[in-house]
Design a protein around this motif. Structure first.
Motif, PDB file in Angstrom:
ATOM      1  N   GLU A   1       0.806  -1.226   0.000  1.00 20.84           N
ATOM      2  CA  GLU A   1       0.000   0.000   0.000  1.00 20.84           C
ATOM      3  C   GLU A   1       0.837   1.273   0.000  1.00 20.84           C
ATOM      4  N   ASP A   2       2.120   1.159   0.342  1.00 19.95           N
ATOM      5  CA  ASP A   2       2.990   2.340   0.365  1.00 19.95           C
ATOM      6  C   ASP A   2       3.850   2.487  -0.883  1.00 19.95           C
ATOM      7  N   GLU A   3       3.817   1.507  -1.764  1.00 19.57           N
ATOM      8  CA  GLU A   3       4.755   1.482  -2.889  1.00 19.57           C
ATOM      9  C   GLU A   3       4.577   2.664  -3.845  1.00 19.57           C
ATOM     10  N   LYS A   4       3.352   3.018  -4.162  1.00 21.24           N
ATOM     11  CA  LYS A   4       3.102   4.090  -5.128  1.00 21.24           C
ATOM     12  C   LYS A   4       3.699   5.407  -4.650  1.00 21.24           C
ATOM     13  N   THR A   5       3.495   5.723  -3.375  1.00 20.82           N
ATOM     14  CA  THR A   5       4.018   6.968  -2.823  1.00 20.82           C
ATOM     15  C   THR A   5       5.542   6.949  -2.760  1.00 20.82           C
ATOM     16  N   LEU A   6       6.098   5.858  -2.286  1.00 23.25           N
ATOM     17  CA  LEU A   6       7.541   5.792  -2.097  1.00 23.25           C
ATOM     18  C   LEU A   6       8.312   5.747  -3.413  1.00 23.25           C
ATOM     19  N   SER A   7       7.696   5.244  -4.448  1.00 23.23           N
ATOM     20  CA  SER A   7       8.391   5.141  -5.735  1.00 23.23           C
ATOM     21  C   SER A   7       8.666   6.499  -6.360  1.00 23.23           C
ATOM     22  N   THR A   8       8.029   7.552  -5.822  1.00 24.81           N
ATOM     23  CA  THR A   8       8.196   8.890  -6.400  1.00 24.81           C
ATOM     24  C   THR A   8       9.233   9.733  -5.674  1.00 24.81           C
ATOM     25  N   ASN A   9       9.829   9.228  -4.586  1.00 22.66           N
ATOM     26  CA  ASN A   9      10.854  10.012  -3.892  1.00 22.66           C
ATOM     27  C   ASN A   9      12.098   9.179  -3.628  1.00 22.66           C
ATOM     28  N   GLY A  10      13.192   9.883  -3.349  1.00 18.76           N
ATOM     29  CA  GLY A  10      14.493   9.236  -3.257  1.00 18.76           C
ATOM     30  C   GLY A  10      14.663   8.315  -2.066  1.00 18.76           C
ATOM     31  N   SER A  11      15.541   7.335  -2.241  1.00 17.14           N
ATOM     32  CA  SER A  11      15.786   6.310  -1.228  1.00 17.14           C
ATOM     33  C   SER A  11      16.897   6.680  -0.249  1.00 17.14           C
ATOM     34  N   TYR A  12      17.763   7.623  -0.626  1.00 17.90           N
ATOM     35  CA  TYR A  12      19.001   7.871   0.123  1.00 17.90           C
ATOM     36  C   TYR A  12      19.056   9.280   0.687  1.00 17.90           C
ATOM     37  N   PRO A  13      19.228   9.409   1.999  1.00 15.73           N
ATOM     38  CA  PRO A  13      19.211   8.368   3.043  1.00 15.73           C
ATOM     39  C   PRO A  13      17.783   8.067   3.490  1.00 15.73           C
ATOM     40  N   SER A  14      17.616   7.076   4.316  1.00 13.91           N
ATOM     41  CA  SER A  14      16.289   6.668   4.769  1.00 13.91           C
ATOM     42  C   SER A  14      15.741   7.620   5.828  1.00 13.91           C
ATOM     43  N   GLY A  15      14.589   8.218   5.527  1.00 14.20           N
ATOM     44  CA  GLY A  15      13.952   9.114   6.494  1.00 14.20           C
ATOM     45  C   GLY A  15      13.420   8.371   7.704  1.00 14.20           C
ATOM     46  N   HIS A  16      12.787   7.201   7.474  1.00 13.02           N
ATOM     47  CA  HIS A  16      12.268   6.404   8.593  1.00 13.02           C
ATOM     48  C   HIS A  16      13.382   6.029   9.568  1.00 13.02           C
ATOM     49  N   THR A  17      14.521   5.628   8.998  1.00 12.01           N
ATOM     50  CA  THR A  17      15.639   5.227   9.846  1.00 12.01           C
ATOM     51  C   THR A  17      16.189   6.406  10.629  1.00 12.01           C
ATOM     52  N   THR A  18      16.289   7.554   9.977  1.00 15.03           N
ATOM     53  CA  THR A  18      16.776   8.747  10.670  1.00 15.03           C
ATOM     54  C   THR A  18      15.856   9.098  11.829  1.00 15.03           C
ATOM     55  N   ILE A  19      14.557   9.012  11.603  1.00 14.63           N
ATOM     56  CA  ILE A  19      13.586   9.254  12.676  1.00 14.63           C
ATOM     57  C   ILE A  19      13.794   8.256  13.812  1.00 14.63           C
ATOM     58  N   GLY A  20      13.805   6.983  13.475  1.00 16.34           N
ATOM     59  CA  GLY A  20      13.876   5.946  14.498  1.00 16.34           C
ATOM     60  C   GLY A  20      15.140   6.011  15.329  1.00 16.34           C
ATOM     61  N   PHE A  21      16.281   6.197  14.671  1.00 15.56           N
ATOM     62  CA  PHE A  21      17.522   6.201  15.425  1.00 15.56           C
ATOM     63  C   PHE A  21      17.691   7.500  16.213  1.00 15.56           C
ATOM     64  N   ALA A  22      17.251   8.619  15.650  1.00 16.04           N
ATOM     65  CA  ALA A  22      17.322   9.892  16.378  1.00 16.04           C
ATOM     66  C   ALA A  22      16.464   9.834  17.636  1.00 16.04           C
ATOM     67  N   ILE A  23      15.260   9.299  17.513  1.00 17.46           N
ATOM     68  CA  ILE A  23      14.383   9.170  18.679  1.00 17.46           C
ATOM     69  C   ILE A  23      15.003   8.247  19.720  1.00 17.46           C
ATOM     70  N   SER A  24      15.621   7.164  19.277  1.00 12.29           N
ATOM     71  CA  SER A  24      16.235   6.236  20.233  1.00 12.29           C
ATOM     72  C   SER A  24      17.371   6.908  20.997  1.00 12.29           C
ATOM     73  N   LEU A  25      18.131   7.768  20.339  1.00 14.13           N
ATOM     74  CA  LEU A  25      19.217   8.482  21.024  1.00 14.13           C
ATOM     75  C   LEU A  25      18.667   9.401  22.111  1.00 14.13           C
ATOM     76  N   VAL A  26      17.573  10.071  21.809  1.00 11.27           N
ATOM     77  CA  VAL A  26      16.982  11.000  22.780  1.00 11.27           C
ATOM     78  C   VAL A  26      16.314  10.242  23.929  1.00 11.27           C
ATOM     79  N   LEU A  27      15.581   9.189  23.620  1.00  7.39           N
ATOM     80  CA  LEU A  27      14.932   8.408  24.678  1.00  7.39           C
ATOM     81  C   LEU A  27      15.954   7.714  25.579  1.00  7.39           C
ATOM     82  N   ALA A  28      17.086   7.307  24.996  1.00  2.00           N
ATOM     83  CA  ALA A  28      18.143   6.697  25.802  1.00  2.00           C
ATOM     84  C   ALA A  28      18.756   7.711  26.758  1.00  2.00           C
ATOM     85  N   GLU A  29      18.746   8.973  26.381  1.00  2.00           N
ATOM     86  CA  GLU A  29      19.221  10.029  27.286  1.00  2.00           C
ATOM     87  C   GLU A  29      18.229  10.236  28.429  1.00  2.00           C
TER      88      GLU A  29
END
Length: 252
Positions: free
Chosen positions: A151-179
């Motif tokens: 269900e997400d393929e159509k939207t994602l196929s129109t924007n760039g893969s590099y770098p991953s926005g989801h990953t940046t969100i997830g890892f940034a949040i983990s750094l803050v929550l770990a603090e």
């Protein structure tokens, strides 16, 4: 006639300026969704460059893509499907177990506000320039194969893969929550790493997209710590966590 022409030009210029202002999403135009301005965020285009499709690094990307496909019909694959939902509610719930407390707008409003506001500083501002410039094709489009979440393929196929926005969100949040909760830093950071891994499993991102995103996550968190509004909200989040921990201890 000349006056009408001048007025038309002025009106057109104003409309163009307004349209351009709407396109620039940051704290100046969306104050509830960002802490940073576009100019304050780390510039991914200056920091990163994707590997070519003829490089040795791409062989690793291909190997990880094949590994990801093999995981889709497992319990880990089901988690990857859930992780693909980037709504505020799901992003906060992703970390509730590892954090040790349910993170929600009702139960932990200050922590919720902190991480849902910084979400787009990480996933948008910190990745925007490289995504737009390189417009790297995503694995599922490259191989013309289905993903774990069609269900997400159509939207994602129109924007760039590099770098991953989801990953940046997830890892940034983990750094803050770990603090905020250092006693559970290993569980929280592991969960942050898994969010990126899930993008490979789904076929949405190359492994090199994930590796680059973690660099941007660390970069944007460093910049956020130089922001007064972020620090004020972080202080409120830490106070809220201390109250939760005290209440939990008192119940024992």
């Amino acid at each position: 006639m000349q006056k009408m022409l001048v007025k038309s030009i002025m009106l057109y210029s104003l409309l163009c300026a307004q349209a351009f202002a709407v396109e620039i999403k940051d704290v100046t135009t969306h104050p509830n969704d960002y802490f940073l301005t576009e100019n304050q965020a780390p510039d991914s285009l200056q920091l990163l460059s994707p590997p070519s499709f003829t490089s040795v690094e791409f062989l690793r990307d291909k190997a990880m893509y094949d590994w990801g496909k093999s995981m889709r019909h497992t319990e880990r694959g089901r988690q990857a499907y859930i992780d693909a939902d980037s709504s505020k509610e799901n992003v906060t719930q992703q970390f509730s177990t590892s954090f040790g407390f349910d993170i929600s707008a009702i139960k932990t409003p200050e922590i919720y506000k902190l991480i849902t506001t910084m979400k787009e500083d990480a996933g948008d501002l910190a990745t925007r320039s490289a995504k737009n410039y390189y417009n790297r094709i995503r694995p599922f489009s490259f191989f013309n194969e289905p993903t774990c979440r069609p269900e997400d393929e159509k939207t994602l196929s129109t924007n760039g893969s590099y770098p991953s926005g989801h990953t940046t969100i997830g890892f940034a949040i983990s750094l803050v929550l770990a603090e905020i909760n250092p006693q559970r830093q290993n569980e929280i950071l592991k969960r942050g790493l898994e969010v990126g891994e899930s993008r490979v499993i789904c076929g949405y991102h190359w492994q090199s997209d994930i590796d680059a995103a973690r660099v941007m996550a660390a970069s944007v968190v460093a910049q956020l710590h130089a922001n007064a509004q972020f620090n004020q909200q972080l202080a409120k989040a830490k106070m809220e966590f201390n109250r939760l921990k005290t209440n939990q201890q008192n119940k024992k």
